[in-house]
Enzyme design. Sequence first.
Site, mmCIF file in Angstrom:
data_model
loop_
_atom_site.group_PDB
_atom_site.id
_atom_site.type_symbol
_atom_site.label_atom_id
_atom_site.label_comp_id
_atom_site.label_asym_id
_atom_site.label_seq_id
_atom_site.Cartn_x
_atom_site.Cartn_y
_atom_site.Cartn_z
ATOM 1 N N GLY A 147 40.131 27.102 39.803
ATOM 2 C CA GLY A 147 40.335 27.780 38.526
ATOM 3 C C GLY A 147 39.232 27.660 37.506
ATOM 4 N N GLY A 177 36.892 28.017 44.036
ATOM 5 C CA GLY A 177 36.361 29.194 44.719
ATOM 6 C C GLY A 177 35.254 29.815 43.895
ATOM 7 N N ARG A 178 35.662 30.398 42.759
ATOM 8 C CA ARG A 178 34.740 31.176 41.928
ATOM 9 C C ARG A 178 33.531 30.368 41.450
ATOM 10 N NH1 ARG A 178 36.840 35.563 38.779
ATOM 11 N NH2 ARG A 178 38.842 34.514 39.004
ATOM 12 N N ARG A 234 36.981 44.353 40.949
ATOM 13 C CA ARG A 234 37.345 43.578 39.755
ATOM 14 C C ARG A 234 37.358 44.390 38.455
ATOM 15 N NH1 ARG A 234 35.303 39.645 37.879
ATOM 16 N NH2 ARG A 234 37.190 38.412 37.629
ATOM 17 N N TYR A 236 40.977 44.360 36.890
ATOM 18 C CA TYR A 236 41.205 43.413 35.788
ATOM 19 C C TYR A 236 40.465 43.821 34.511
ATOM 20 C CZ TYR A 236 41.925 40.557 40.003
ATOM 21 O OH TYR A 236 42.304 40.089 41.223
ATOM 22 N N CYS A 261 37.203 58.881 43.501
ATOM 23 C CA CYS A 261 37.978 59.841 42.692
ATOM 24 C C CYS A 261 39.102 59.148 41.947
ATOM 25 C CB CYS A 261 38.501 60.932 43.596
ATOM 26 S SG CYS A 261 37.153 61.735 44.437
HETATM 27 N N1 LLP Z 1 43.782 27.520 44.891
HETATM 28 C C1 LLP Z 1 44.769 28.429 44.845
HETATM 29 C C2 LLP Z 1 46.102 28.034 45.270
HETATM 30 C C3 LLP Z 1 44.508 29.726 44.372
HETATM 31 O O1 LLP Z 1 45.506 30.616 44.308
HETATM 32 C C4 LLP Z 1 43.200 30.091 43.980
HETATM 33 C C5 LLP Z 1 42.901 31.435 43.498
HETATM 34 C C6 LLP Z 1 42.199 29.114 44.066
HETATM 35 C C7 LLP Z 1 42.529 27.838 44.513
HETATM 36 C C8 LLP Z 1 40.776 29.384 43.676
HETATM 37 O O2 LLP Z 1 40.638 29.684 42.338
HETATM 38 P P1 LLP Z 1 39.187 29.818 41.675
HETATM 39 O O3 LLP Z 1 38.547 28.471 41.702
HETATM 40 O O4 LLP Z 1 38.421 30.786 42.484
HETATM 41 O O5 LLP Z 1 39.475 30.305 40.315
HETATM 42 N N2 LLP Z 1 40.889 38.123 42.474
HETATM 43 C C9 LLP Z 1 40.865 37.427 41.192
HETATM 44 C C10 LLP Z 1 41.051 35.933 41.355
HETATM 45 C C11 LLP Z 1 42.306 35.555 42.082
HETATM 46 C C12 LLP Z 1 42.452 34.070 42.264
HETATM 47 C C13 LLP Z 1 43.569 33.758 43.172
HETATM 48 N N3 LLP Z 1 43.756 32.372 43.447
HETATM 49 C C14 LLP Z 1 39.566 37.774 40.469
HETATM 50 O O6 LLP Z 1 38.778 38.554 40.992
HETATM 51 O O7 LLP Z 1 39.346 37.316 39.358
#
Ligand code: LLP
Length: 416
Positions: free
Chosen positions: A239, A275-276, A312, A316, A341
């Site tokens: 997150g 992740g991000r 994205r 969003y 389109c």
């Molecule tokens: N752990 C769980 C249980 C999650 O659901 C997620 C992300 C992560 C870890 C990783 O989160 P991060 O560190 O990447 O924030 N498609 C959206 C983001 C969806 C995130 C879903 N879950 C976007 O493009 O912003």
Amino acid sequence: MDYFHYKNGIYHAEDVPLPKIAEAVGTPFYCYSSATFTRHFNVLKEAFAAIPTTICYAVKANSNLAVLKLLAGLGAGADTVSEGEIRRAVAAGIPVEKVVFSGVGKTRDEMRYALSLPISQFNVESLEELEQLNEVAASMGVIAPVAVRVNPDVVANTHEKITTGRKEDKFGIPYDMAPSVYARAAELPHIKVQGITTHIGSQLTSLEPFRKAFQRVVSLVEQLKAAGHAIEVVDLGGGLGIPYAEEAPPSPAEYAQMIIKEIQHLGCRLELEPGRVIAGNAGILVSSLLYMKRTPHREFAVIDAAMNDLMRPAMYGSHHNIFPVQEGKPMQKADIVGPVCETSDVFTKQADIPDLKPDDLVAIRSAGAYGAVMSGTYNTRLLIPEVLVEGDKFAVIRPRQTYEELLGLDQFADWQ
Ligand code: LLP
């Protein structure tokens, strides 16, 4: 910090000028920087050096096998949410002892597959899932290692669609219900509870929601330990946000200091699911201008990438900085749009953008996470290539799909 930058007026990925890749693979394409992935992973790892920590990279952010292999080499584990993601992690060489399986809806087949490896932890999100996992494990004569995902009911102050830790969200077990779920888990012969987990949302740009959620988790751990449950692992999800434009999220060091302060006294092993923060700024989307469409009302830069390639902005309303690959073009106000389109196929509106000519390249930044993985073939557009750069080398790590492959997925009904 990333390794996309101008050199001699041309935007580069590390030491490779982007026009060189465009010439080889065509546009649009995703381009990833190995040095950036490595730096992001190592900065995070070093920030947590004071306590035993496993960084389980959230595979959903960018699941290309070559990216996973790079991270595996740095010592990453994997946070996965489907059998497909587990298969990717394993195929890329991430050890099964570092694979956790999250998600609100795991099928019996997925549970069986994960137990057969066996992976290190199921992050269980409901009582119903716990009971089913116990049954599947019993049918295989094995024991499932479990962390219960708790929903701490905090507001993450991020986009509505990526908020996961309020009680009205589908994720996790309500905070007050958690003790009874642990009590039930202790009765199930094929479940071994080893930890607790939470994840309150994505792209968080302040520490406060994290702190609030983690303090709630810590007090629950104290309560559970007092009730005799063995909580050895605390998994605090992912997150942590990244700068897309002006955002100033906490640094990995600040994030780590806060977490270490909150949890150190528990003596548990920490797991994280970022992740991000690892992938987001390690990738860009490179596209070329089809034409500048000029109307009396508006100027549109129509590029060859679209919402099916990077969803994205349409999904969003998210902002991605867009740079001309050739530096120093005069600026003008325009919308940058894709060919799909849909009115929502817009990358940026009324922005100061470079005055482009057809075939000029642009780099859409911060596209390494939730970019290629969320792409599709809407409008029967081909999946685009992914390219990995390392120093002065580049390699195609997913080729452009062909029309034969895409149309070949369909078949006629036998009566046709
Ligand atoms: N752990 C769980 C249980 C999650 O659901 C997620 C992300 C992560 C870890 C990783 O989160 P991060 O560190 O990447 O924030 N498609 C959206 C983001 C969806 C995130 C879903 N879950 C976007 O493009 O912003």
